[in-house]
Design an enzyme around this catalytic site. Structure first.
Site, PDB file in Angstrom:
ATOM      1  CD1 TRP A 186     -31.185 -75.811 -40.064  1.00 24.11           C
ATOM      2  CD2 TRP A 186     -30.152 -77.682 -40.709  1.00 24.11           C
ATOM      3  NE1 TRP A 186     -30.747 -76.462 -38.943  1.00 24.11           N
ATOM      4  CE2 TRP A 186     -30.110 -77.609 -39.298  1.00 24.11           C
ATOM      5  CE3 TRP A 186     -29.562 -78.784 -41.336  1.00 24.11           C
ATOM      6  CZ2 TRP A 186     -29.505 -78.593 -38.509  1.00 24.11           C
ATOM      7  CZ3 TRP A 186     -28.959 -79.759 -40.557  1.00 24.11           C
ATOM      8  CH2 TRP A 186     -28.937 -79.657 -39.162  1.00 24.11           C
ATOM      9  CG  HIS A 187     -28.214 -80.076 -44.540  1.00 22.29           C
ATOM     10  ND1 HIS A 187     -29.578 -80.084 -44.662  1.00 22.29           N
ATOM     11  CD2 HIS A 187     -27.897 -81.213 -43.879  1.00 22.29           C
ATOM     12  CE1 HIS A 187     -30.054 -81.176 -44.101  1.00 22.29           C
ATOM     13  NE2 HIS A 187     -29.068 -81.874 -43.609  1.00 22.29           N
ATOM     14  N   GLY A 188     -26.028 -75.981 -44.984  1.00 18.79           N
ATOM     15  CA  GLY A 188     -24.776 -75.253 -45.143  1.00 18.79           C
ATOM     16  C   GLY A 188     -24.913 -74.065 -46.055  1.00 18.79           C
TER      17      GLY A 188
ATOM     18  CG  PHE B 287     -24.442 -79.360 -41.477  1.00 20.35           C
ATOM     19  CD1 PHE B 287     -23.699 -78.688 -42.431  1.00 20.35           C
ATOM     20  CD2 PHE B 287     -24.624 -80.712 -41.623  1.00 20.35           C
ATOM     21  CE1 PHE B 287     -23.165 -79.356 -43.515  1.00 20.35           C
ATOM     22  CE2 PHE B 287     -24.098 -81.393 -42.710  1.00 20.35           C
ATOM     23  CZ  PHE B 287     -23.363 -80.711 -43.652  1.00 20.35           C
TER      24      PHE B 287
END
Lengths: 307, 472
Positions: B324-326, B472
């Protein structure tokens, strides 16, 4: 809500009052770089001066010409009014063009990033404004925005100066000082210093490009020429590596000049110099570079003398 | 529009004045919706189309899901439609290039030529935040936790509410939607509390995060030139930078909402004072952790399954959190790193019971251990590439010489700001009786506000740019 607004206003007034004392009352560095403005204005404003070649631009001109050499070659007085690109071409032209007179040659050498958000000023404009508040008279809304949004930087500058005085420490030598200028307004104090490392520019964001800048240039040039002065545009000097990275931006600037019937005196690449000639940024030259650029400028300006 | 921009300084008070002048919830909502879209369109106007699409789809699906109550098959079909379209948008804008490149690399190893070109698109700011918020709404309606919102404008405001639009907190419909149906007359206490939150948020962002970033960037962007000691310092600095960058943003967001009378959920609760890694995740990015808990971990079976499956669920949840973060393997490793420690924490509790941490020394050791684990994890998070991350770890354990100092006075400011931050967190955590901004004495409060404003003005960094979590 009334109670909140009253209390909030009291706080805001205290903060604004203290900030104003720091900004306007507390004396800053007497050798500050931006104090050169006054001298440059006086030089152009002087009613007794001869016709002159007046350079307007950012630090690519401040660190980029040898005006004494140019004076010798042209047999004409040279006034270098430039200090910092972040002042913005608008503030510079508003101030200096009004003193141009019949027979003067005004040479504009704006940096490539002027149309990309710099022409109405950056942090440098804020620093200049708090030294010379009269400049505000000709500011537009964007210039005011830039002045206010950069207040923290001006406060920090004052804080650093007083910290320096209190600690009695010698700061490192810097070219960015009033005492670094010669009588014509060029920075020359770095000429005997070694070149320092610098970063090259990344391409400017095309979303920031503003044609209003060209519109402004066009009308200001017209106004100045109506007074009998000749205004010419030359490309800024820039390190070759940065020039290569900015290709697309440079192309757009050149195309927009054409669109607004503004003539650049020579192709931009003429003033893309080898990186070795730069001092500490892609726009700042050392002595050898400044001389080279000056000699390239001689024939360009000569064409317009006594025309 | 950034919270730390001059534009926001003009935008926010103007919005508040008009908001309170409108009085009725209906008008206030429409105005806030317009203001929120204006806020977002300051980045790239065209990306507003994406929010609008996401809003329209989740709104419509929500209504249909509710309409077909009792018909599970149809309800599921509309939920899946909402999930698939939203995740597809997220995939195209955020993950396509990453997966494409990864496929290219894997297939190249197998001797297969993969020629699908990368997409030349910019990641829309905050896409993961508003997409997850909208998805949470769809799932909640499907589960019957909430009723579908009938008014499109109110729902659109829920998705795009400007204080939390681009970097959270990722709000739950259950908490935020009802607030849009209430009247919001001016409330003195809310306004004061909100302003205090914003002020502290600005301190965290401008004086700590952006100040530390100067050192962190100098070291992490030139790993080869730095030794282990400098990398350790840069990692510790990054540990605080990311907390203050994101925690600061969340606090400004909560403060801004509070000034207008809205309560957003707490997103950071002094995470580096956690006594276990499990507790760390209850204090760090709370809105995302609970989102994953509610919509990923529990649907996978949570802890109501065999123990081995339970641990697998934990690992999957943290892996997804990393992704999800990247779109980068560094985030995947970061997620796995935390997943492993969460599992170890769980195993310890499973076999030995809860650790006794009553004595101060035991607490101190626990805090230090959790801090070290978090610090180490941030190496993967911050490193530009996986190779860089392993290079940093190797250097930390092998190369030791003098510490790189880019600017002595900037280091002093960094430590000064860090000291203030840590002192406040400790004071709040242990309810110590030093109140400055919350003192009962008016004069102490006022002096504290003014001192903090000038500290921010004089020691803040104003060219620090965007917040890390925007990407993000």
């Amino acid at each position: 809500m009334k109670k909140f607004l009253i209390k909030f206003s009291i706080l805001a007034i205290v903060i604004i009052a203290v900030s104003s004392v720091i900004l306007f009352v507390l004396k800053g560095n007497p050798d500050a770089y931006f104090l050169a403005w006054e001298k440059k204005v006086d030089a152009v404003k002087n009613p007794d001066r001869d016709n002159a070649v007046i350079f307007i631009g950012g630090s690519n001109v401040t660190f980029g010409i040898n005006s004494l050499l140019l004076e010798d070659s042209l047999k004409m007085q040279v006034i270098n009014t430039s200090i910092h690109a972040g002042i913005g071409m608008k503030a510079m032209m508003d101030e200096f063009c009004k003193y141009a007179k019949q027979g003067d040659i005004v040479v504009l050498a704006p940096e490539y990033h002027q149309p990309y958000g710099s022409w109405d000023g950056e942090e440098a404009l804020s620093q200049l404004f708090f030294l010379y508040p009269y400049l505000g008279k000709s500011f537009n809304i964007l210039q005011w925005k830039n002045v206010f949004s950069n207040i923290p930087s001006v406060l920090t500058l004052k804080k650093d100066y007083y910290k320096h005085i209190l600690l009695h420490k010698n700061t490192k030598w810097s070219a960015y000082a009033l005492s670094s200028f010669n009588k014509n307004g060029d920075i020359v104090a770095h000429w005997d210093k070694p070149k320092t490392d610098f970063r090259h520019y990344k391409p400017f964001n095309e979303d920031d490009f503003s044609e209003k800048y060209f519109n402004y240039l066009s009308s200001k040039i017209k106004q100045t020429e109506e007074k009998g002065a000749k205004v010419i545009i030359v490309p800024p000097v820039i390190a070759k590596t940065s020039f290569a990275t900015l290709q697309e931006n440079v192309k757009r600037v050149e195309e927009t000049y054409k669109k607004y019937n503004l003539k650049q005196e020579c192709p931009s690449e003429v003033f893309a110099f080898p990186d070795s000639l730069n001092y500490n940024t892609p726009y700042h030259l050392g002595k050898q570079g400044a001389d080279k650029r000056t000699l390239l400028l001689v024939p360009i300006i000569k064409k317009y003398i006594n025309k | 529009m950034l919270f730390n921009s001059f534009e926001f300084l003009l935008f926010f008070p103007s919005v508040c004045i008009i908001f309170y002048a409108l009085r009725r919830a209906k008008y206030q909502n429409i105005f806030l919706l317009l203001a929120s879209y204006y806020f977002y369109m300051n980045w790239k106007p065209v990306y507003a189309v994406l929010i609008l699409t996401s809003t329209a789809i989740t709104y419509g699906c929500g209504l249909f899901v509710e309409k077909y109550q009792g018909n599970k098959r149809k309800q599921k079909a509309f939920l899946v439609t909402s999930l698939v379209i939203n995740l597809a948008i997220l995939f195209v804008f955020k993950y396509f290039n990453f997966i494409n490149e990864s496929l290219f690399n894997v297939l190249e190893l197998l001797g297969v030529r993969w020629t699908v070109p990368n997409l030349d698109i910019l990641l829309p700011v905050g896409i993961s935040f508003y997409t997850f918020q909208a998805l949470g709404y769809s799932i909640d309606v499907y589960r019957g936790t909430i009723k579908a919102e009938k008014n499109f404008f109110t729902y659109a405001l829920f998705v795009s509410f400007f204080p939390q639009l681009v970097a959270g907190p990722i709000e739950r419909a259950k908490n935020l939607l009802p607030q849009f149906h209430e009247e919001h007359p001016f409330n003195y206490d809310n306004a004061v509390e909100g302003c205090k939150m914003m002020l502290w948020g600005y301190f965290m962002k401008l004086c700590v995060a952006d100040r530390l970033a100067e050192y962190v960037d100098a070291v992490y962007n030139n790993v080869a030139q730095h030794n282990g000691n400098s990398l350790i310092l840069a990692t510790v600095f990054f540990t605080f930078q990311i907390y203050c960058d994101f925690g600061g943003y969340s606090l400004i967001a909560r403060g801004a909402a509070k000034v207008m009378g809205f309560n957003l959920m707490e997103n950071f609760h002094r995470p580096y004072l956690a006594l276990s890694i499990k507790e760390f995740w209850k204090r760090w990015h709370i809105s995302l952790s609970t989102w994953f808990m509610d919509y990923v971990y529990i649907p996978l079976g949570g802890n109501r399954v065999r123990y081995a499956r339970h641990l697998t669920n934990l690992m999957i949840t943290f892996l997804v959190s990393g992704i999800w973060h990247g779109a980068n393997w560094t985030f995947v490793l970061w997620g796995l790193w935390h997943g492993v420690f969460i599992c170890l924490d769980n195993l310890y509790r499973h076999y030995f019971g809860k650790m006794k941490q009553n004595k101060p020394i035991a607490k101190l050791i626990s805090i230090a251990v959790v801090f070290l684990i978090a610090c180490f994890g941030w190496i993967f998070f911050r490193a530009n590439t996986v190779d860089d991350a392993f290079n940093i770890i190797s250097k930390i354990f092998t190369e030791h010489s003098g510490i790189f100092i880019n600017n002595r006075s900037l280091m002093v400011f960094s430590f000064m700001s860090l000291f203030i931050l840590i002192a406040k967190d400790i004071k709040d955590e242990y309810s110590l009786k030093f109140n400055f901004m919350h003192s009962k004495y008016c004069i102490v409060r006022y002096i504290s506000y003014i001192a903090l404003v000038f500290y921010i003005l004089l020691y803040g960094v104003y060219n620090g740019g965007q917040f890390i979590y925007f990407q993000f």
